[in-house]
Design a protein around this motif. Sequence first.
Motif, PDB file in Angstrom:
ATOM      1  N   GLN A  33       0.832  -1.199   0.000  1.00  0.00           N
ATOM      2  CA  GLN A  33       0.000   0.000   0.000  1.00  0.00           C
ATOM      3  C   GLN A  33       0.873   1.259   0.000  1.00  0.00           C
ATOM      4  N   THR A  34       1.990   1.218   0.747  1.00  0.00           N
ATOM      5  CA  THR A  34       2.924   2.340   0.756  1.00  0.00           C
ATOM      6  C   THR A  34       3.582   2.514  -0.612  1.00  0.00           C
ATOM      7  N   VAL A  35       3.951   1.399  -1.255  1.00  0.00           N
ATOM      8  CA  VAL A  35       4.561   1.442  -2.590  1.00  0.00           C
ATOM      9  C   VAL A  35       3.572   1.995  -3.614  1.00  0.00           C
ATOM     10  N   ILE A  36       2.331   1.530  -3.552  1.00  0.00           N
ATOM     11  CA  ILE A  36       1.317   1.980  -4.509  1.00  0.00           C
ATOM     12  C   ILE A  36       1.097   3.480  -4.411  1.00  0.00           C
ATOM     13  N   LYS A  37       1.138   4.025  -3.203  1.00  0.00           N
ATOM     14  CA  LYS A  37       0.958   5.469  -3.044  1.00  0.00           C
ATOM     15  C   LYS A  37       2.076   6.266  -3.721  1.00  0.00           C
ATOM     16  N   SER A  38       3.234   5.621  -3.907  1.00  0.00           N
ATOM     17  CA  SER A  38       4.369   6.313  -4.534  1.00  0.00           C
ATOM     18  C   SER A  38       4.333   6.270  -6.049  1.00  0.00           C
ATOM     19  N   LEU A  39       3.408   5.478  -6.637  1.00  0.00           N
ATOM     20  CA  LEU A  39       3.334   5.329  -8.088  1.00  0.00           C
ATOM     21  C   LEU A  39       2.487   6.438  -8.697  1.00  0.00           C
ATOM     22  N   ASN A  40       2.921   6.938  -9.840  1.00  0.00           N
ATOM     23  CA  ASN A  40       2.154   7.952 -10.563  1.00  0.00           C
ATOM     24  C   ASN A  40       1.110   7.283 -11.454  1.00  0.00           C
ATOM     25  N   ASN A  41      -0.103   7.835 -11.451  1.00  0.00           N
ATOM     26  CA  ASN A  41      -1.179   7.369 -12.332  1.00  0.00           C
ATOM     27  C   ASN A  41      -1.496   5.891 -12.129  1.00  0.00           C
ATOM     28  N   PHE A  42      -1.372   5.430 -10.914  1.00  0.00           N
ATOM     29  CA  PHE A  42      -1.709   4.041 -10.596  1.00  0.00           C
ATOM     30  C   PHE A  42      -2.904   4.069  -9.660  1.00  0.00           C
ATOM     31  N   THR A  43      -4.061   3.681 -10.170  1.00  0.00           N
ATOM     32  CA  THR A  43      -5.321   3.890  -9.450  1.00  0.00           C
ATOM     33  C   THR A  43      -5.732   2.715  -8.574  1.00  0.00           C
ATOM     34  N   ALA A  44      -4.950   1.631  -8.588  1.00  0.00           N
ATOM     35  CA  ALA A  44      -5.317   0.459  -7.796  1.00  0.00           C
ATOM     36  C   ALA A  44      -5.040   0.696  -6.316  1.00  0.00           C
ATOM     37  N   SER A  45      -5.632  -0.145  -5.471  1.00  0.00           N
ATOM     38  CA  SER A  45      -5.465  -0.053  -4.023  1.00  0.00           C
ATOM     39  C   SER A  45      -4.921  -1.366  -3.486  1.00  0.00           C
ATOM     40  N   GLY A  46      -3.915  -1.271  -2.607  1.00  0.00           N
ATOM     41  CA  GLY A  46      -3.385  -2.465  -1.974  1.00  0.00           C
ATOM     42  C   GLY A  46      -4.418  -3.152  -1.108  1.00  0.00           C
ATOM     43  N   TYR A  47      -5.248  -2.376  -0.404  1.00  0.00           N
ATOM     44  CA  TYR A  47      -6.311  -2.965   0.401  1.00  0.00           C
ATOM     45  C   TYR A  47      -7.300  -3.738  -0.480  1.00  0.00           C
ATOM     46  N   THR A  48      -7.654  -3.161  -1.634  1.00  0.00           N
ATOM     47  CA  THR A  48      -8.578  -3.833  -2.543  1.00  0.00           C
ATOM     48  C   THR A  48      -7.970  -5.126  -3.067  1.00  0.00           C
ATOM     49  N   SER A  49      -6.681  -5.085  -3.410  1.00  0.00           N
ATOM     50  CA  SER A  49      -5.997  -6.289  -3.877  1.00  0.00           C
ATOM     51  C   SER A  49      -6.057  -7.392  -2.828  1.00  0.00           C
ATOM     52  N   MET A  50      -5.743  -7.053  -1.584  1.00  0.00           N
ATOM     53  CA  MET A  50      -5.777  -8.050  -0.524  1.00  0.00           C
ATOM     54  C   MET A  50      -7.196  -8.567  -0.286  1.00  0.00           C
ATOM     55  N   SER A  51      -8.184  -7.693  -0.449  1.00  0.00           N
ATOM     56  CA  SER A  51      -9.569  -8.135  -0.322  1.00  0.00           C
ATOM     57  C   SER A  51      -9.911  -9.145  -1.413  1.00  0.00           C
TER      58      SER A  51
END
Length: 452
Positions: A33-51
């Motif tokens: 989730q921390t890595v995803i927040k650092s990506l530009n134009n990446f709309t996915a969520s780490g929480y959603t992935s884990m869900s």
Amino acid sequence: MTPEGKALSNIVILGFGFMLMFTAFQTCGNIEQTVIKSLNNFTASGYTSMSIIYGVFSASNLVAPSVVAVVGPQLSMFFSGLLYSAYIAMFIQPRVWSFYTASVLVGFGAAVLWTAQGNVLAINSTDTTIGRNSGIFWALLQFSLFFGNLYIYLAWQGHDHISEKDRQTVFISLTVISLIGCFLFFLIRKPDPSEPTPSETSEAPLHTESTDSASVSGPPRRSLCTQALDAFVKACKLSVTKEMMLLCLPIMYTGLELTFYSGVYGTCIGAMTRFGHDAKGLIGISGILIGVGEILGGGLFGILNNNRLGRNPVVLLGLLIHYLAFYLIFLNIAPDAPQAPEEGTDLQAYMTPNVGVALFCSFLLGLGDSCFNTQLLSIIGFLYKEDSAPAFAVFKFIQSIMAAIAFSYSNVLQLPWQLLLLVVTGFMGTLSFFLAEWVVVAKRRDSDYDSH
């Protein structure tokens, strides 16, 4: 090597394989989730992935015993491990479509992996060694929280932003480690017929077949369709037994707190700007201390536990440890930390944010989790040793449903409400476990009486 020595060797190899695989995967889950927040134009969520992972995991547990019965536990663990490796490798060049596709695949792989693990644990254990073997496996598994998280701390210390090079270096390394763990499963050997395992007694047909199918040679004695159907039917029947119904609530609780310590709490620590520039690196230290708690608990309550006092005191201790952790987290961590943006949150809770308290809570979360999981592994392995694959599939089905729900609400539910849910569910789950343990003790006494 004696049959007992071979069985113990299999448990150790199983533990090391899982340690390497989950060194990669748990580190990935802790930082994604921390890595995803650092990506530009990446709309996915780490929480959603884990869900998604745990949702598919849950549904796939209905068919996982059939897969293990047909393929065998050894190959089941290997191919499932490859799916874990593919999920980690996706972060090297992340895309939204590949991220969510890999989430679906690893959810299916997880169901097969853990069902096969439960089968291997049970067929290499007896009534007297199931507690010891559960503790050995659990302690080795939790060493996975050390190495990857230590690297994260050293590599990311003082970084306010995760660069592309940082990300790629970490995930290439984690992918290689995961693959090594997969290949270790080929060192697991079939227990000897003379070994005092459930295969000596009048066991269920599924258990015999799933054990035989782990062998390198020899075709199954029944059709694959029959094996698969038997496994599915057994899983359905076991899910409505009195003992499994009583164990539902503590299993549900482990699913909720698994989500909290493996995905939410690390994100919260990394989001606390009041922890300074080292906040991102503290995610790694938090993961290490969770692992310290898990390993200590696995040793004390698994390897050294002789069950003279039963399982209930260990579970009660786990609840009290978690309650202390939840209270300190409530006081120390900002309520909006789970949903904070990459730059973090400047809010505070009811005390001045303290790094030492935050990391102490990480240790408590791991220690309490080990109390619950070692005892659940022990009681399920004891109750359903002749139907181990479907029993552990039901266990993971319930646990993963709750983990999927918890990762879903982590996107929107602030920290105090998440902690309240954990407090209520933990209390109910502990009471239910007490009842289940008393049923087990009564059954053992009846069995001992009938045998005389």
